[in-house]
Design a protein around this motif. Structure first.
Motif, short mmCIF file in Angstrom:
data_model
loop_
_atom_site.label_atom_id
_atom_site.label_comp_id
_atom_site.label_asym_id
_atom_site.label_seq_id
_atom_site.Cartn_x
_atom_site.Cartn_y
_atom_site.Cartn_z
N PRO A 1 0.84 -1.20 0.00
CA PRO A 1 0.00 0.00 0.00
C PRO A 1 0.88 1.25 0.00
CG PRO A 1 -0.81 -1.59 1.60
CD PRO A 1 0.52 -2.11 1.11
N ASN A 2 0.43 2.30 -0.66
CA ASN A 2 1.26 3.49 -0.83
C ASN A 2 1.77 4.07 0.48
OD1 ASN A 2 -0.31 3.19 -3.38
ND2 ASN A 2 0.87 4.98 -3.95
N ARG A 3 0.89 4.14 1.49
CA ARG A 3 1.30 4.83 2.73
C ARG A 3 2.39 4.04 3.46
NH1 ARG A 3 -4.29 3.75 3.99
NH2 ARG A 3 -4.50 1.82 5.16
N ILE A 4 2.32 2.68 3.42
CA ILE A 4 3.37 1.90 4.06
C ILE A 4 4.67 2.04 3.28
CG2 ILE A 4 4.09 -0.43 4.67
CD1 ILE A 4 1.24 -1.16 5.21
N ARG B 1 12.40 -1.91 -4.58
CA ARG B 1 11.00 -2.36 -4.54
C ARG B 1 10.09 -1.22 -4.05
NH1 ARG B 1 8.76 -6.57 -0.05
NH2 ARG B 1 6.53 -6.28 -0.44
N LEU B 2 10.55 -0.46 -3.07
CA LEU B 2 9.76 0.67 -2.58
C LEU B 2 9.59 1.73 -3.66
CD1 LEU B 2 11.30 1.07 1.00
CD2 LEU B 2 9.10 0.01 0.41
N MET C 1 8.30 5.43 -8.82
CA MET C 1 9.49 6.24 -9.12
C MET C 1 10.41 5.40 -9.99
SD MET C 1 10.15 7.85 -5.32
CE MET C 1 8.85 8.71 -4.42
N PHE C 2 9.94 5.11 -11.19
CA PHE C 2 10.58 4.09 -12.01
C PHE C 2 11.97 4.50 -12.49
CE2 PHE C 2 5.94 3.23 -12.83
CZ PHE C 2 5.90 2.06 -12.09
N ASP C 3 12.16 5.76 -12.87
CA ASP C 3 13.48 6.18 -13.36
C ASP C 3 14.53 6.03 -12.26
OD1 ASP C 3 12.43 6.74 -15.83
OD2 ASP C 3 12.15 8.88 -15.43
N PHE D 1 6.01 -2.74 -15.72
CA PHE D 1 5.09 -1.66 -15.35
C PHE D 1 5.18 -0.48 -16.33
CE2 PHE D 1 5.47 -3.37 -10.85
CZ PHE D 1 4.19 -3.90 -10.84
N THR D 2 6.37 -0.18 -16.81
CA THR D 2 6.53 1.00 -17.69
C THR D 2 6.24 0.68 -19.15
OG1 THR D 2 8.90 0.56 -17.90
CG2 THR D 2 8.21 2.07 -16.15
#
Length: 880
Positions: free
Chosen positions: A402-405, A433-434, A440-442, A481-482
């Motif tokens: 989840p985004n917040r974790i 992984r985070l 934040m793929f780049d 994902f990208t």
């Protein structure tokens, strides 16, 4: 009387400033060591006694006004079961809050705590209803319960506030909630205020009167001169904490000159230094400073921390510190006053870094043992043991966090010095992984490639191979994902390399990390070019054997699911059914719960499309069975979403989970995965004729770079808009939206999104046929209109059956059909989150008997699943 883990510590006023040494005020309850008791304030007791007749009580005042002491003193004397919840800033993380909340309730009933822990933080309405049902089940009829929420002003994050607001405002006739805070809680209590359901206690109510101050002086055996007493009251203005500090000064100077206004008002810490620190041993001073590093003061933890310093004698000495430290026999825990902790925190420089690290590690291990994962992570971070953080996360959290974790953990790892990544190479894998989770793929790609280059230049130990396997898999996930934006499907070799390194170490990935999380759509392409989806699926098919091999079955069946999804959208029902059944089979082989859920979702839609009741019922049953998989972390959220789709297409939108109906609530899924819930929400609004609300939902999704850029999502968004515009009689806008959807769908023959809406699409295509310059070929419009009409007829047979069944069951119920005691017992078990196996064990029944009874319950209530049965039974007051 039951108490929480922290009664009442870490607050902002003197938690027990008005203690005396010889009063018998609380003789009817256990007293802290030393037989310390409190100044009795009858008018405060009467004020609170009247207040708790209301379901909500707010006690709002600044630091040092005795808020916590007043409530604490009252509940010790009042005849009620008390649950005291002490908040800290970290309780704004929903998962951390839930761990501590459940731990608190477990003090009252361990069995209840175990059941609550299973449902996770209640973000969905179904989870919250389960929380209420479990809570009600363990309440004793006729007894009073008081929930005290201390330091409420520290809570500001919406998910936690939303849960607390719903919990506090839920109608329990025998519960009063007391909210202690420095400022007004950020809750919407307007309705409760308007109905007179909120009692308020303010600073003015809590100030000591002059007579109370003098009585306190008498009990503390100090007798200042009359003019000194008057000056103290004038200076302190009845502020409890400063009166207490004045007493400490007076005790050391019988002349009365010991009272110093400047010290009380301007330097509280100096008073603590002179009246407390100056008289304790150096050993205790160091121990207290060590305690200021942590937030948990359970006796077993404090004994462990004191072990190196002769723990038995040290804890006895701790009890003599006075009113700044108190032991609670109910919780078996100590409580340190907020101001005292602040003073001690300023002295932490007296500890060596190794001493601090040892305290943090012991506190973290204690939190792990007590299932307080988020606190354990925080302590491990302070200790610099990042490998322990990774172990905690990998054992209990899903692959896509989840985004917040993820944000919470990213902040921890970004503060880590560079040397950590050299000493703990797995930290690189986890850090990347985070970054991937937060899209934040780049940055993720740059970091993982840099680290791969470092590791591959070194000697390859088995551990290096584990890290390289994870790093190459991360690189592959970035590519996957990208690829929706880049259209570059050359990421498969990264997964192949990940499997190569895995085979050099054979490290087995376990738990949630091995479960692939599906997005809103499996075929995540952004352009309508013909053949683009097939290219995407071909890359998935190449990826699956490698990632499944290196991550213990992860993604097994994903390629079949993607093919089944494409076939379904093309209305190729035979192929869709074949591929989705194969996806279910493979997913079950390797515990890929989310892949199985999505495949069953498409099979259910196929059954609806065909008007095949047997297929539909079979899918509903198999979806229901997934709720018995405790390792499927998001099972309740996805079950609500899938059932929401079913209800809206069978004409029963009122049965959709309330959290989906509510625009202010979200599931808490990662932002890459949550688009489907918004689509169901928009369909619900259309069914309820709230067309502007539906367009607001899809308008929000247009701005989402996942759902709004995904080809299949854009088609659905435009069709939702077309239906809404048509119903609002804005025909030109409806046709334009239909044209946009057609332009996106036509190159790949994606007809099903136009057919499945049934009568709505029959109407919209009929309107488009009347527009002379419509950009859509007439033959296509006529074909879709015929198919949508036929689909509407077939779906109507399913809807008619379920609506009729509900009516028949309702009539049978009204005619007197009731549940047997065994059925009630088993339904109660279902409502408490027990699996069928657990129910069978608890009641000494065979699993087949339990299944048979559950079917009977569903039949009598007219329910389609356990959530439906619990909802109906609760509404009829059948669950005790």
């Amino acid at each position: 009387m039951f108490w929480s883990r922290a009664v009442p510590g870490g607050g902002d006023e003197d938690k027990k400033a008005m203690m005396t040494g010889n009063s018998s005020f609380h003789s009817n309850v256990p007293i802290a060591p030393g037989n310390r008791v409190y100044l009795e304030r009858p008018q405060i007791y009467r004020l609170l006694e009247g207040a708790v007749r209301s379901p909500i009580v707010t006690v709002i005042a600044g630091a040092g006004y005795g808020k916590t002491y007043s409530v604490y003193s009252f509940v010790h004397k009042y005849n009620a079961n008390v649950i005291w919840i002490q908040f800290s800033e970290r309780d704004n993380i929903a998962e951390r809050f839930w761990e501590n909340f459940v731990a608190t309730l477990s003090v009252m009933n361990k069995e209840k705590g175990v059941k609550l822990a299973k449902i996770r933080f209640p973000e969905t309405e179904q989870q919250f209803e389960r929380y209420l049902v479990i809570s009600r089940a363990y309440m004793i009829p006729g007894e009073k319960y008081i929930f005290v929420y201390d330091d409420f002003h520290l809570i500001h994050e919406k998910p936690v506030l939303r849960f607390l607001e719903r919990s506090i405002t839920s109608p329990f006739p025998n519960i009063a909630s007391i909210l202690i805070a420095r400022s007004a809680p950020k809750l919407n209590l307007m309705s409760q205020f308007a109905k007179g359901l909120v009692a308020q206690i303010s600073e003015e109510d809590l100030r000591f009167s002059r007579e109370e101050m003098l009585e306190y002086f008498r009990l503390q055996q100090v007798q200042p001169a009359a003019n000194t007493a008057s000056r103290i009251y004038q200076d302190t203005e009845g502020w409890a904490f400063s009166i207490h500090l004045a007493v400490l000064a007076l005790k050391n100077d019988s002349s009365g000159r010991g009272y110093a206004l400047s010290a009380v008002r301007m330097n509280v810490f100096k008073l603590i230094e002179s009246e407390v620190i100056a008289v304790i041993s150096g050993r205790l001073r160091k121990y207290l400073i060590a305690l200021s590093l942590i937030e948990h003061f359970a006796l077993d933890l404090l004994e462990e921390l004191a072990g190196d310093m002769d723990g038995g004698r040290l804890l006895k000495e701790l009890e003599q510190v006075g009113s700044f430290v108190r032991y609670d026999s109910y919780l078996n825990a100590y409580h340190l006053h907020h101001f005292f902790l602040a003073y001690l925190s300023g002295k932490q420089g007296e500890l060596s870094e190794e001493e601090k690290r040892k305290v943090y590690c012991r506190a973290a291990a204690w939190c792990e043992r007590n299932n307080l994962k988020m606190d354990a992570i925080s302590y491990y971070a302070k200790a610099g043991t990042y490998d322990s953080i990774i172990e905690v996360v990998y054992r209990g959290l899903p692959l896509v966090l989840p985004n917040r974790i993820a944000q919470f953990l990213l902040e921890i790892f970004e503060r880590a010095p560079e040397e950590v990544y050299r000493k703990v190479p797995a930290a690189w894998v986890f850090y990347v992984r985070l970054l991937i989770t937060l899209e934040m793929f780049d940055r993720a790609e740059t970091e993982v490639k840099r680290f791969i280059a470092i590791l591959e230049a070194e000697e390859r130990t088995p551990f290096h191979c584990i890290v390289l396997s994870g790093s190459y898999n991360n690189l592959g996930f970035i590519g996957m994902f990208t690829s929706m934006y880049s259209r570059d499907y050359s990421y498969v070799p990264y997964f192949e390399r990940g499997l190569y390194y895995y085979r050099l170490n054979n490290y087995l990935v376990l738990g949630p990390l091995a479960v692939f999380g599906v997005s809103s759509f499996i075929c995540r392409v952004s352009v309508p070019d013909k053949g683009e989806i097939e290219k995407y699926i071909e890359a998935l098919a190449g990826m699956v054997p490698y990632i499944s091999g290196s991550m213990n079955g992860c993604a097994w069946g994903l390629d079949d699911l993607a093919r089944g999804e494409l076939a379904f959208f093309r209305a190729d029902i035979a192929q869709a059914e074949r591929f989705n059944n194969e996806a279910v089979r493979k997913a079950r082989e390797r515990n890929q719960y989310e892949i199985e859920n999505r495949a069953l979702f498409y099979l259910m839609r196929i059954g609806l499309f065909q008007g095949n009741r047997e297929k539909t019922e079979d899918c509903l049953k198999r979806l229901e069975d997934q709720l018995n998989q405790p390792d499927y972390i998001n099972r309740y959220i996805y079950h609500d979403i899938v059932m929401g789709w079913f209800y809206v297409h069978t004409g029963r939108p009122e049965k959709i989970a309330p959290w989906i109906q509510n625009d202010l609530e979200e599931s808490g899924l990662n932002s890459m995965d949550c688009g489907l819930e918004f689509l169901v929400r928009a369909k619900y609004h259309i069914a309820e004729k709230k067309y502007q609300a539906a367009m607001s939902v899809v308008g929000y999704q247009k701005g989402s770079h996942h759902y709004g850029n995904c080809l299949l999502g854009r088609i659905e968004i435009n069709l939702i808009e077309a239906v809404c515009r048509y119903r609002l009689r804005d025909i030109p806008a409806a046709v334009r939206a239909l044209e946009r959807a057609y332009e996106l769908a036509a190159p790949n023959g994606l007809d099903m999104p136009f057919i499945e809406p049934g009568r709505d699409m029959r109407a919209v295509t009929g309107a488009a046929l009347k527009v002379p310059d419509c950009a859509i070929p007439r033959a296509w419009l006529e074909r879709i209109q015929r198919a949508a009409t036929a689909c509407a007829r077939r779906m109507f047979t399913i809807a008619e059956y379920h609506q009729g069944r509900n009516q028949r069951r309702s009539r049978k119920w009204e005619a007197g059909e009731s549940l047997s005691p065994r059925e009630i017992k088993i339904l109660t078990g279902l409502s408490q989150g027990l699996t069928r196996e657990e129910i069978a064990s608890a009641f000494s029944l065979s699993i087949n008997t339990v299944k048979s009874v559950i079917r009977s319950v569903y039949n009598k209530l007219g329910a389609v699943n356990r959530a439906d049965a619990v909802r109906i039974a609760t509404a009829r007051n059948m669950l005790k």
